[in-house]
Motif scaffolding. Structure first.
Motif, mmCIF file in Angstrom:
data_model
loop_
_atom_site.group_PDB
_atom_site.id
_atom_site.type_symbol
_atom_site.label_atom_id
_atom_site.label_comp_id
_atom_site.label_asym_id
_atom_site.label_seq_id
_atom_site.Cartn_x
_atom_site.Cartn_y
_atom_site.Cartn_z
ATOM 1 N N THR A 16 0.779 -1.153 -0.038
ATOM 2 C CA THR A 16 0.019 -0.037 -0.137
ATOM 3 C C THR A 16 0.754 1.276 0.043
ATOM 4 O O THR A 16 0.580 2.202 -0.567
ATOM 5 N N CYS A 19 2.195 1.563 -3.640
ATOM 6 C CA CYS A 19 0.989 2.295 -4.523
ATOM 7 C C CYS A 19 0.941 3.873 -4.411
ATOM 8 O O CYS A 19 0.919 4.497 -5.205
ATOM 9 N N ASN A 20 1.156 3.952 -3.093
ATOM 10 C CA ASN A 20 0.866 5.520 -2.707
ATOM 11 C C ASN A 20 1.969 6.328 -3.321
ATOM 12 O O ASN A 20 1.934 7.327 -3.898
ATOM 13 N N ASN A 37 -7.813 -0.557 -5.663
ATOM 14 C CA ASN A 37 -7.849 -1.651 -4.314
ATOM 15 C C ASN A 37 -8.461 -2.724 -4.643
ATOM 16 O O ASN A 37 -9.657 -2.805 -4.453
ATOM 17 N N ASP A 39 -7.973 -5.498 -2.450
ATOM 18 C CA ASP A 39 -7.409 -5.759 -1.183
ATOM 19 C C ASP A 39 -8.879 -5.565 -0.107
ATOM 20 O O ASP A 39 -8.883 -4.510 0.540
ATOM 21 N N ASN A 42 -7.988 -3.826 3.301
ATOM 22 C CA ASN A 42 -7.398 -2.756 3.500
ATOM 23 C C ASN A 42 -8.340 -1.678 3.756
ATOM 24 O O ASN A 42 -8.633 -1.040 2.675
ATOM 25 N N LEU A 45 -6.692 3.159 3.749
ATOM 26 C CA LEU A 45 -6.035 3.618 2.454
ATOM 27 C C LEU A 45 -5.474 5.069 2.634
ATOM 28 O O LEU A 45 -6.174 5.973 2.739
ATOM 29 N N CYS A 49 -8.255 5.987 -4.151
ATOM 30 C CA CYS A 49 -8.228 4.979 -5.140
ATOM 31 C C CYS A 49 -9.606 5.330 -6.304
ATOM 32 O O CYS A 49 -10.624 5.712 -5.768
ATOM 33 N N ASN A 52 -12.465 0.746 -5.660
ATOM 34 C CA ASN A 52 -12.453 -0.198 -4.534
ATOM 35 C C ASN A 52 -13.224 -1.369 -4.267
ATOM 36 O O ASN A 52 -14.557 -1.207 -4.594
ATOM 37 N N ASP A 104 -3.487 -2.954 -6.372
ATOM 38 C CA ASP A 104 -3.162 -2.922 -5.015
ATOM 39 C C ASP A 104 -3.958 -4.427 -4.643
ATOM 40 O O ASP A 104 -5.030 -4.430 -4.191
#
Length: 298
Positions: A16, A19-20, A37, A39, A42, A45, A49, A52, A104
């Protein structure tokens, strides 16, 4: 043609955060980025995103409704996503016109070398949306300080490469913390280039806790060396130069480097087989920056 990255790796490897940081870097160099996303566990965040998975299914709901643990719940969520691939495709279609995609994925490693759901989702998206994706597999760099854990990371990386069948880049993440759990037995290039593992077997044999597994370790190392597929690239996600060098490698693996080039097949071939210009940075400069020198520490 749409380009992107499939970001995977064990829990705690920094997916994560990657990705950020990667999205911020890519935006700085002029690319429009969309983070997807996938996941369902998760729920905190640090990035915004574009898609999601929690809009489709939530891990907490699955665990409560079906009396499953976190691992079983994640497998269920991936299976549900596979059966509802049209939902994900409809969410991605407006983005594929002009965005670079970052997927992600969950940190449950079984999803990427044992179960077929995640692979099926990726392959379906590649086919339907004409995606060019690279798998970016993150492994915590501090595992190099423990020979047994490093061999496990090699096996996981190899298994994932063979299962996903994507262009693949293995990354030692958190390279700035590589010696936080102990000093390395060898120079960094031994671990990034996966050199002669017989030296590593000797170190494992000296540990009384793992000496009884010496024969098993040898056989596993032989499998890794027979395939000769696994290498690593070092990354400090907070270092702009480190991220930039990784982007160069990823762009070459998924073909983004060729996107704006009008040339003959011969010219493309020259670019494809040409060496990267950052071999020194990849190993020697990283070691100099992040690892203590014995001579200077005395």
């Amino acid at each position: 043609m749409v380009y992107g990255q499939v970001v995977i790796g064990p829990p705690g490897s920094g997916k994560t955060t990657y990705c950020n940081g990667m999205s911020q870097f890519l935006q700085l160099i002029g690319r429009k980025v969309a983070i997807i996303n996938l996941d369902p566990a998760n729920d905190a965040l640090p990035y915004e995103c574009a898609v999601n998975i929690e809009e489709l299914i939530k891990l907490s709901d699955v665990m409560a409704e079906h009396s499953l643990g976190p691992n079983g719940g994640l497998v269920y969520c991936m299976d549900y996503l596979e059966k509802n691939i049209d939902w994900l495709q409809s969410k991605l279609e407006p983005l594929v016109r002009d965005h670079y995609l970052l997927f992600d994925f969950p940190g449950q490693v079984e999803l990427f070398f044992l179960h077929a759901n995640a692979r099926t989702v990726i392959m379906e998206l590649k086919k339907k949306l004409n995606l060019r994706l690279t798998a970016v597999h993150l492994v915590d760099a501090h595992l190099c300080s423990d020979p047994g854990k490093y061999v496990s990371a090699l096996l996981l990386s190899l298994s994932t490469m063979l299962h996903l069948e994507l262009p693949h880049v293995n990354v030692l993440s958190k390279i700035d913390l590589i010696e936080s759990y102990g000093k390395l037995a060898f120079n960094l290039d031994f671990y990034t280039d996966v050199q002669d593992l017989s030296y590593l077997q000797h170190h494992i044999g000296q540990d009384p806790r793992s000496a009884k597994y010496r024969k098993l370790t040898k056989e596993l190392c032989d499998v890794i060396e027979d395939y000769n597929l696994v290498t690593f690239t070092a990354l400090d996600i907070q270092d702009r130069e480190s991220v930039g060098n990784l982007v160069k490698l990823i762009d070459k693996t998924n073909g983004y480097i060729f996107a704006e080039i009008e040339a003959s097949a011969v010219e493309f071939s020259k670019i494809a087989v040409g060496p990267l210009d950052w071999d020194y940075y990849r190993v020697a400069a990283v070691q100099e920056k992040y690892m203590k020198d014995d001579e200077n520490s005395d």
